[in-house]
Design a protein around this motif. Structure first.
Motif, short mmCIF file in Angstrom:
data_model
loop_
_atom_site.label_atom_id
_atom_site.label_comp_id
_atom_site.label_asym_id
_atom_site.label_seq_id
_atom_site.Cartn_x
_atom_site.Cartn_y
_atom_site.Cartn_z
N GLN A 1 0.83 -1.20 0.00
CA GLN A 1 0.00 0.00 0.00
C GLN A 1 0.87 1.26 0.00
O GLN A 1 0.56 2.25 -0.68
CB GLN A 1 -0.92 0.00 1.23
CG GLN A 1 -1.93 1.15 1.24
CD GLN A 1 -2.83 1.12 0.02
OE1 GLN A 1 -3.42 0.09 -0.32
NE2 GLN A 1 -2.93 2.24 -0.69
N GLU A 2 1.97 1.19 0.74
CA GLU A 2 2.88 2.34 0.79
C GLU A 2 3.48 2.61 -0.59
O GLU A 2 3.58 3.76 -1.03
CB GLU A 2 4.00 2.05 1.81
CG GLU A 2 4.89 3.24 2.11
CD GLU A 2 4.27 4.21 3.10
OE1 GLU A 2 4.95 5.17 3.47
OE2 GLU A 2 3.09 4.02 3.49
N ILE A 3 3.86 1.57 -1.29
CA ILE A 3 4.42 1.71 -2.64
C ILE A 3 3.37 2.30 -3.58
O ILE A 3 3.67 3.20 -4.37
CB ILE A 3 4.90 0.34 -3.17
CG1 ILE A 3 6.11 -0.14 -2.35
CG2 ILE A 3 5.26 0.43 -4.65
CD1 ILE A 3 6.52 -1.57 -2.64
N GLU A 4 2.13 1.83 -3.48
CA GLU A 4 1.06 2.35 -4.32
C GLU A 4 0.77 3.82 -4.01
O GLU A 4 0.48 4.62 -4.91
CB GLU A 4 -0.21 1.51 -4.16
CG GLU A 4 -0.09 0.11 -4.74
CD GLU A 4 0.29 0.11 -6.21
OE1 GLU A 4 -0.29 0.95 -6.96
OE2 GLU A 4 1.15 -0.69 -6.61
N ASP A 5 0.85 4.18 -2.73
CA ASP A 5 0.63 5.58 -2.34
C ASP A 5 1.69 6.49 -2.96
O ASP A 5 1.39 7.59 -3.44
CB ASP A 5 0.65 5.72 -0.81
CG ASP A 5 -0.56 5.09 -0.15
OD1 ASP A 5 -1.55 4.81 -0.88
OD2 ASP A 5 -0.53 4.87 1.08
N ILE A 6 2.94 6.03 -2.93
CA ILE A 6 4.03 6.82 -3.51
C ILE A 6 3.82 6.97 -5.01
O ILE A 6 3.95 8.07 -5.57
CB ILE A 6 5.40 6.16 -3.23
CG1 ILE A 6 5.69 6.15 -1.72
CG2 ILE A 6 6.52 6.89 -3.97
CD1 ILE A 6 6.89 5.32 -1.34
N GLU B 1 2.19 10.32 -9.77
CA GLU B 1 1.28 10.55 -10.89
C GLU B 1 0.51 11.86 -10.71
O GLU B 1 0.25 12.58 -11.68
CB GLU B 1 0.29 9.40 -11.01
CG GLU B 1 0.89 8.09 -11.46
CD GLU B 1 1.44 8.17 -12.88
OE1 GLU B 1 0.84 8.91 -13.70
OE2 GLU B 1 2.45 7.52 -13.17
N LYS B 2 0.18 12.18 -9.48
CA LYS B 2 -0.67 13.35 -9.20
C LYS B 2 0.07 14.66 -9.41
O LYS B 2 -0.51 15.64 -9.92
CB LYS B 2 -1.20 13.26 -7.76
CG LYS B 2 -2.07 14.44 -7.36
CD LYS B 2 -2.57 14.28 -5.93
CE LYS B 2 -3.40 15.48 -5.50
NZ LYS B 2 -3.87 15.35 -4.10
N GLU C 1 10.96 2.40 -9.45
CA GLU C 1 11.20 1.41 -10.51
C GLU C 1 9.92 1.06 -11.27
O GLU C 1 9.96 0.79 -12.47
CB GLU C 1 11.79 0.14 -9.91
CG GLU C 1 13.26 0.26 -9.53
CD GLU C 1 13.81 -1.03 -8.96
OE1 GLU C 1 12.99 -1.84 -8.44
OE2 GLU C 1 15.03 -1.24 -9.01
N SER C 2 8.79 1.06 -10.57
CA SER C 2 7.54 0.63 -11.20
C SER C 2 6.64 1.78 -11.61
O SER C 2 5.53 1.55 -12.11
CB SER C 2 6.77 -0.30 -10.24
OG SER C 2 6.53 0.37 -9.01
N SER C 3 7.11 3.03 -11.44
CA SER C 3 6.28 4.18 -11.81
C SER C 3 6.17 4.30 -13.32
O SER C 3 7.12 4.03 -14.07
CB SER C 3 6.88 5.47 -11.24
OG SER C 3 6.20 6.60 -11.74
N SER C 4 5.02 4.75 -13.80
CA SER C 4 4.80 4.92 -15.23
C SER C 4 5.53 6.13 -15.79
O SER C 4 5.61 6.31 -17.01
CB SER C 4 3.30 5.06 -15.51
OG SER C 4 2.78 6.20 -14.86
N LEU D 1 11.23 1.02 -0.08
CA LEU D 1 9.89 1.18 -0.66
C LEU D 1 9.89 2.26 -1.74
O LEU D 1 9.22 2.12 -2.77
CB LEU D 1 8.89 1.51 0.43
CG LEU D 1 8.76 0.47 1.57
CD1 LEU D 1 7.70 0.90 2.57
CD2 LEU D 1 8.45 -0.90 1.00
N VAL D 2 10.64 3.35 -1.49
CA VAL D 2 10.76 4.40 -2.51
C VAL D 2 11.40 3.82 -3.76
O VAL D 2 10.98 4.10 -4.89
CB VAL D 2 11.59 5.58 -1.96
CG1 VAL D 2 11.83 6.61 -3.07
CG2 VAL D 2 10.90 6.23 -0.78
N ASN D 3 12.43 3.00 -3.56
CA ASN D 3 13.13 2.36 -4.66
C ASN D 3 12.15 1.56 -5.54
O ASN D 3 12.14 1.69 -6.77
CB ASN D 3 14.22 1.46 -4.10
CG ASN D 3 15.23 1.05 -5.15
OD1 ASN D 3 14.87 0.78 -6.29
ND2 ASN D 3 16.48 0.98 -4.76
N ARG D 4 11.32 0.74 -4.90
CA ARG D 4 10.35 -0.07 -5.64
C ARG D 4 9.33 0.80 -6.38
O ARG D 4 8.96 0.51 -7.51
CB ARG D 4 9.61 -1.02 -4.68
CG ARG D 4 10.48 -2.17 -4.16
CD ARG D 4 9.68 -2.99 -3.16
NE ARG D 4 10.46 -4.10 -2.65
CZ ARG D 4 10.52 -5.31 -3.20
NH1 ARG D 4 9.84 -5.54 -4.33
NH2 ARG D 4 11.24 -6.28 -2.66
#
Length: 344
Positions: free
Chosen positions: A17-22, A27-28, A71-74, A65-68
């Motif tokens: 959830q933390e990764i998704e929040d970041i 994106e925002k 890496e997975s951000s669009s 978590l920031v690292n992940r």
């Protein structure tokens, strides 16, 4: 037959959830940065978060978590991972990178240096009185390498001195004495490592702009462009009035020097001829008074009296002030025209 073992890493839901929040924050907001928060007390960090709430969102989380999330951000911002080190946080804002950097720098506050810390620059003590009465403090200061003595019933720092150089470790005794002298050698605040915006990464060396110098350079460039345009007779809305005035002045000077008989310059031509006549008559009269007739002598006398009266009517102080003003005007005009003359 060998058995293949497959290991799957189990990630707790709160981390997911933390990764998704970041990722959602990335994106925002059009811009996000990585800031260092090491050494900032929790209470002060909370105060910074409150101060920034109207312009930015500060999110403190684990680097892994920031690292992940990066890496997975669009937004393809994985290169920002290079700026993750030690204790970091993410900052999200709608402001531009330069304003964000300036805002974070202005929010930093002086702070005492801790024992064992590395001096960020030469630490100096200045000569002068302290608020301490004579006592054990005198020995404590001296043992910390601070030159101290007693003067007028007070402990004073007897000379300016660098007590430790940049890069040296600050001892416990020195850190304590600097704090008591209210010498705060470090600034505590959010230390911007890098900013990501529209696929570009900006580092502090790019964002650290001296606004006064920047605007001064723009003003100088504007003056130089104006002078160049005037000297090459390049008409624009900004230069056309000056060009017309310059052309009119040059045409008048040409007409006077070439003795072109035009109504607009007849007064100037007559004045010039009169002045030349007076000058010639004065030179002739100085060598031979009889060479000048009585009418011309009276003209010369009237001219001399008029010149003397003009000098007497003007007080010396006013004349000096006018001379200073003329010199200042010439200096200002020289600053503008001097650059233009280079291109003439």
């Amino acid at each position: 037959m060998e058995e293949e073992l497959h290991h799957s890493e189990h990630i707790p839901q709160w981390k997911k959830q933390e990764i998704e929040d970041i990722k959602a924050l990335i994106e925002k907001y059009p811009l996000f940065g990585i800031v260092g928060v090491g050494g900032i007390p929790a209470k002060q960090l909370q105060a910074m978060r409150r101060e920034l709430k109207d312009v930015a969102v500060l999110k403190v989380c684990r680097n892994t978590l920031v690292n992940r999330a990066l890496e997975s951000s669009s937004k393809d911002c994985s290169e920002m991972i290079d700026y993750l080190n030690q204790q970091c946080a993410l900052i999200f804002t709608n402001e531009n990178p330069f304003k964000l950097y300036k805002l974070l720098e202005q929010s930093k506050t002086p702070s005492p240096i801790k024992a064992g810390a590395i001096a960020p620059q030469d630490i100096k003590v200045e000569k002068g009185p302290t608020s301490f009465p004579p006592g054990p403090i005198l020995g404590d200061l001296q043992s910390a390498g601070i030159p101290a003595s007693i003067d007028g019933g007070k402990v004073v720092v007897s000379e300016n001195k660098v007590v430790t150089e940049e890069g040296n470790v600050v001892s416990q005794n020195l850190a304590s004495m600097l704090a008591r002298l209210e010498i705060f050698p470090i600034e505590v605040g959010l230390d911007l490592h890098a900013v990501f915006e529209d696929g570009s990464i900006f580092t502090p060396d790019v964002l650290a702009i001296d606004n006064d110098k920047y605007f001064s350079d723009i003003a100088a460039a504007s003056r130089q462009a104006f002078n160049l345009a005037v000297n090459v007779a390049y008409p624009t809305t900004a230069t056309i009035s000056t060009l017309i005035s310059k052309a009119s002045s040059e045409a008048m000077n040409l007409g006077i020097n070439a003795t072109v008989l035009e109504p607009e310059i007849m007064d100037s031509l007559l004045g010039k001829a009169h002045s030349q006549m007076i000058s010639l008559a004065s030179a002739v009269s100085a060598n031979n008074e009889d060479a000048v007739d009585e009418d011309l002598k009276s003209v010369l006398g009237a001219a001399a009296q008029s010149a003397a009266a003009t000098v007497e009517e003007q007080p010396a102080e006013e004349a000096a002030e006018e001379e200073v003003e003329e010199e200042e005007e010439d200096a200002e005009e020289g600053g503008m025209a001097g650059l233009g003359a280079l291109f003439g």
